[in-house]
Scaffold this motif. Structure first.
Motif, PDB file in Angstrom:
ATOM      1  N   GLY A 130       0.824  -1.208   0.000  1.00 13.08           N
ATOM      2  CA  GLY A 130       0.000   0.000   0.000  1.00 13.08           C
ATOM      3  C   GLY A 130       0.855   1.253   0.000  1.00 13.08           C
ATOM      4  N   THR A 131       1.895   1.254   0.811  1.00 15.43           N
ATOM      5  CA  THR A 131       2.813   2.395   0.851  1.00 15.43           C
ATOM      6  C   THR A 131       3.491   2.584  -0.502  1.00 15.43           C
ATOM      7  N   LEU A 132       3.972   1.492  -1.086  1.00 14.93           N
ATOM      8  CA  LEU A 132       4.596   1.564  -2.412  1.00 14.93           C
ATOM      9  C   LEU A 132       3.599   2.093  -3.446  1.00 14.93           C
ATOM     10  N   LEU A 133       2.361   1.631  -3.381  1.00 11.48           N
ATOM     11  CA  LEU A 133       1.333   2.076  -4.319  1.00 11.48           C
ATOM     12  C   LEU A 133       1.068   3.575  -4.184  1.00 11.48           C
ATOM     13  N   VAL A 134       0.837   4.040  -2.967  1.00 10.58           N
ATOM     14  CA  VAL A 134       0.503   5.454  -2.754  1.00 10.58           C
ATOM     15  C   VAL A 134       1.674   6.339  -3.159  1.00 10.58           C
ATOM     16  N   LYS A 135       2.899   5.981  -2.742  1.00 10.15           N
ATOM     17  CA  LYS A 135       4.073   6.779  -3.125  1.00 10.15           C
ATOM     18  C   LYS A 135       4.232   6.818  -4.644  1.00 10.15           C
ATOM     19  N   SER A 136       4.036   5.676  -5.290  1.00  4.99           N
ATOM     20  CA  SER A 136       4.197   5.597  -6.745  1.00  4.99           C
ATOM     21  C   SER A 136       3.138   6.417  -7.472  1.00  4.99           C
ATOM     22  N   MET A 137       1.899   6.363  -6.997  1.00  4.54           N
ATOM     23  CA  MET A 137       0.829   7.129  -7.645  1.00  4.54           C
ATOM     24  C   MET A 137       1.044   8.625  -7.453  1.00  4.54           C
ATOM     25  N   VAL A 138       1.460   9.039  -6.273  1.00  4.63           N
ATOM     26  CA  VAL A 138       1.738  10.457  -6.038  1.00  4.63           C
ATOM     27  C   VAL A 138       2.857  10.921  -6.970  1.00  4.63           C
ATOM     28  N   ASN A 172       1.256  14.466 -14.434  1.00  3.56           N
ATOM     29  CA  ASN A 172       0.041  15.282 -14.499  1.00  3.56           C
ATOM     30  C   ASN A 172       0.229  16.658 -13.877  1.00  3.56           C
ATOM     31  N   GLN A 173       1.472  16.977 -13.498  1.00  2.00           N
ATOM     32  CA  GLN A 173       1.819  18.273 -12.929  1.00  2.00           C
ATOM     33  C   GLN A 173       0.980  18.635 -11.697  1.00  2.00           C
ATOM     34  N   ALA A 174       0.659  17.643 -10.862  1.00  2.00           N
ATOM     35  CA  ALA A 174      -0.100  17.902  -9.632  1.00  2.00           C
ATOM     36  C   ALA A 174       0.759  18.720  -8.668  1.00  2.00           C
ATOM     37  N   ASP A 175       0.146  19.748  -8.100  1.00  2.00           N
ATOM     38  CA  ASP A 175       0.781  20.510  -7.027  1.00  2.00           C
ATOM     39  C   ASP A 175       0.438  19.907  -5.670  1.00  2.00           C
ATOM     40  N   ARG A 176      -0.778  19.336  -5.602  1.00  2.00           N
ATOM     41  CA  ARG A 176      -1.261  18.701  -4.371  1.00  2.00           C
ATOM     42  C   ARG A 176      -2.032  17.441  -4.755  1.00  2.00           C
ATOM     43  N   VAL A 177      -2.004  16.471  -3.842  1.00  2.00           N
ATOM     44  CA  VAL A 177      -2.834  15.280  -3.958  1.00  2.00           C
ATOM     45  C   VAL A 177      -3.562  15.144  -2.629  1.00  2.00           C
ATOM     46  N   VAL A 178      -4.873  14.910  -2.691  1.00  2.00           N
ATOM     47  CA  VAL A 178      -5.669  14.848  -1.469  1.00  2.00           C
ATOM     48  C   VAL A 178      -6.445  13.535  -1.391  1.00  2.00           C
ATOM     49  N   MET A 179      -6.748  13.150  -0.161  1.00  2.08           N
ATOM     50  CA  MET A 179      -7.618  12.008   0.129  1.00  2.08           C
ATOM     51  C   MET A 179      -8.426  12.359   1.362  1.00  2.08           C
ATOM     52  N   ARG A 225     -19.690   9.013   8.936  1.00  2.00           N
ATOM     53  CA  ARG A 225     -18.427   8.963   9.662  1.00  2.00           C
ATOM     54  C   ARG A 225     -17.590  10.211   9.366  1.00  2.00           C
ATOM     55  N   ASP A 226     -16.822  10.596  10.370  1.00  2.00           N
ATOM     56  CA  ASP A 226     -15.870  11.691  10.208  1.00  2.00           C
ATOM     57  C   ASP A 226     -14.706  11.219   9.349  1.00  2.00           C
ATOM     58  N   CYS A 227     -14.161  12.124   8.573  1.00  3.28           N
ATOM     59  CA  CYS A 227     -12.999  11.837   7.739  1.00  3.28           C
ATOM     60  C   CYS A 227     -11.960  12.926   7.975  1.00  3.28           C
ATOM     61  N   TRP A 228     -10.726  12.575   7.669  1.00  4.48           N
ATOM     62  CA  TRP A 228      -9.658  13.564   7.640  1.00  4.48           C
ATOM     63  C   TRP A 228      -9.427  13.980   6.199  1.00  4.48           C
ATOM     64  N   LEU A 229      -9.322  15.271   5.953  1.00  3.58           N
ATOM     65  CA  LEU A 229      -8.766  15.730   4.695  1.00  3.58           C
ATOM     66  C   LEU A 229      -7.265  15.672   4.891  1.00  3.58           C
ATOM     67  N   ILE A 230      -6.597  14.894   4.047  1.00  5.97           N
ATOM     68  CA  ILE A 230      -5.149  14.811   4.107  1.00  5.97           C
ATOM     69  C   ILE A 230      -4.608  15.251   2.755  1.00  5.97           C
ATOM     70  N   GLU A 231      -3.412  15.837   2.763  1.00  7.50           N
ATOM     71  CA  GLU A 231      -2.853  16.309   1.496  1.00  7.50           C
ATOM     72  C   GLU A 231      -1.351  16.058   1.436  1.00  7.50           C
ATOM     73  N   TYR A 232      -0.932  15.865   0.208  1.00  2.00           N
ATOM     74  CA  TYR A 232       0.486  15.804  -0.121  1.00  2.00           C
ATOM     75  C   TYR A 232       0.747  17.056  -0.949  1.00  2.00           C
ATOM     76  N   ILE A 233       1.741  17.836  -0.562  1.00  2.00           N
ATOM     77  CA  ILE A 233       2.099  19.037  -1.321  1.00  2.00           C
ATOM     78  C   ILE A 233       3.457  18.809  -1.961  1.00  2.00           C
ATOM     79  N   LYS A 234       3.520  19.057  -3.261  1.00  3.09           N
ATOM     80  CA  LYS A 234       4.769  18.872  -4.015  1.00  3.09           C
ATOM     81  C   LYS A 234       5.886  19.693  -3.413  1.00  3.09           C
TER      82      LYS A 234
END
Length: 178
Positions: free
Chosen positions: A112-120, A127-134, A169-178
């Motif tokens: 899962g970690t490898l997948l998420v890191k690879s997709m980001v 795709n020139q993403a500045d941020r990725v969110v979940m 259910r409550d969720c967290w907005l989480i983000e990855y910033i380039k």
């Protein structure tokens, strides 16, 4: 194929993948974390959710050592989600993504970690993403730990954001910033 990283590869979803999606999304162990155990999928539901929907979502199958083990999707954030998440004043390119590993035997192995890191990395570089969110549910601590290992940070709480097993259910907005 979108990308490959060692034994991990991600390819576009094909019609022939419908039966594997049914298998995964009718497994109570998987459903506890994705969609809810009260929401087992059949073939019609898989077609409705994964094949007959918004064209802006890129739907993919995750393979490990050439075996399908999971699902991942990504999409440019639309104006409704941008508003919900508080990104109305940004000119950033922001992608959302969702994923699950449907083959339980592949859980807790770092895939899962490898997948998420690879997709980001793919979204930032291709795709020139500045941020990725979940927006994972707050109780899903294993997933949140995985995402934090990949550089995501909690941004804000989204109260009663997602219906899961009969309650919002409550969720967290989480983000990855380039």
């Amino acid at each position: 194929m979108l990308f490959k990283n060692g034994k991990l590869s991600v390819r576009l979803l094909e019609l022939k993948d419908n039966s594997i999606l049914v298998k995964w999304l009718s497994d109570p162990i998987v459903l506890e974390f994705y969609e809810g155990r009260d929401n087992a999928f059949d073939l019609d539901m898989v077609h409705e959710k994964f094949y007959n929907r918004d064209k802006g979502v890129v739907r993919c199958i995750v393979e490990f050592d050439k075996l399908p083990i999971g699902y991942i999707q990504y999409y440019l954030l639309d104006s409704d989600d941008s508003k919900l998440y508080g990104y109305t004043d940004l000119s950033d390119v922001i992608y959302g993504m969702d994923q699950f590993i449907g083959e339980v035997a592949y859980w807790n192995k770092g895939i899962g970690t490898l997948l998420v890191k690879s997709m980001v990395e793919f979204l930032v570089e291709q795709n020139q993403a500045d941020r990725v969110v979940m927006d994972p549910q707050t109780w899903n601590e294993r997933a949140i730990r995985c995402y934090e290992k990949c550089g995501f940070k909690k941004v804000k709480l989204l109260p009663k954001n997602e219906l899961h097993e009969g309650e919002y259910r409550d969720c967290w907005l989480i983000e990855y910033i380039k």
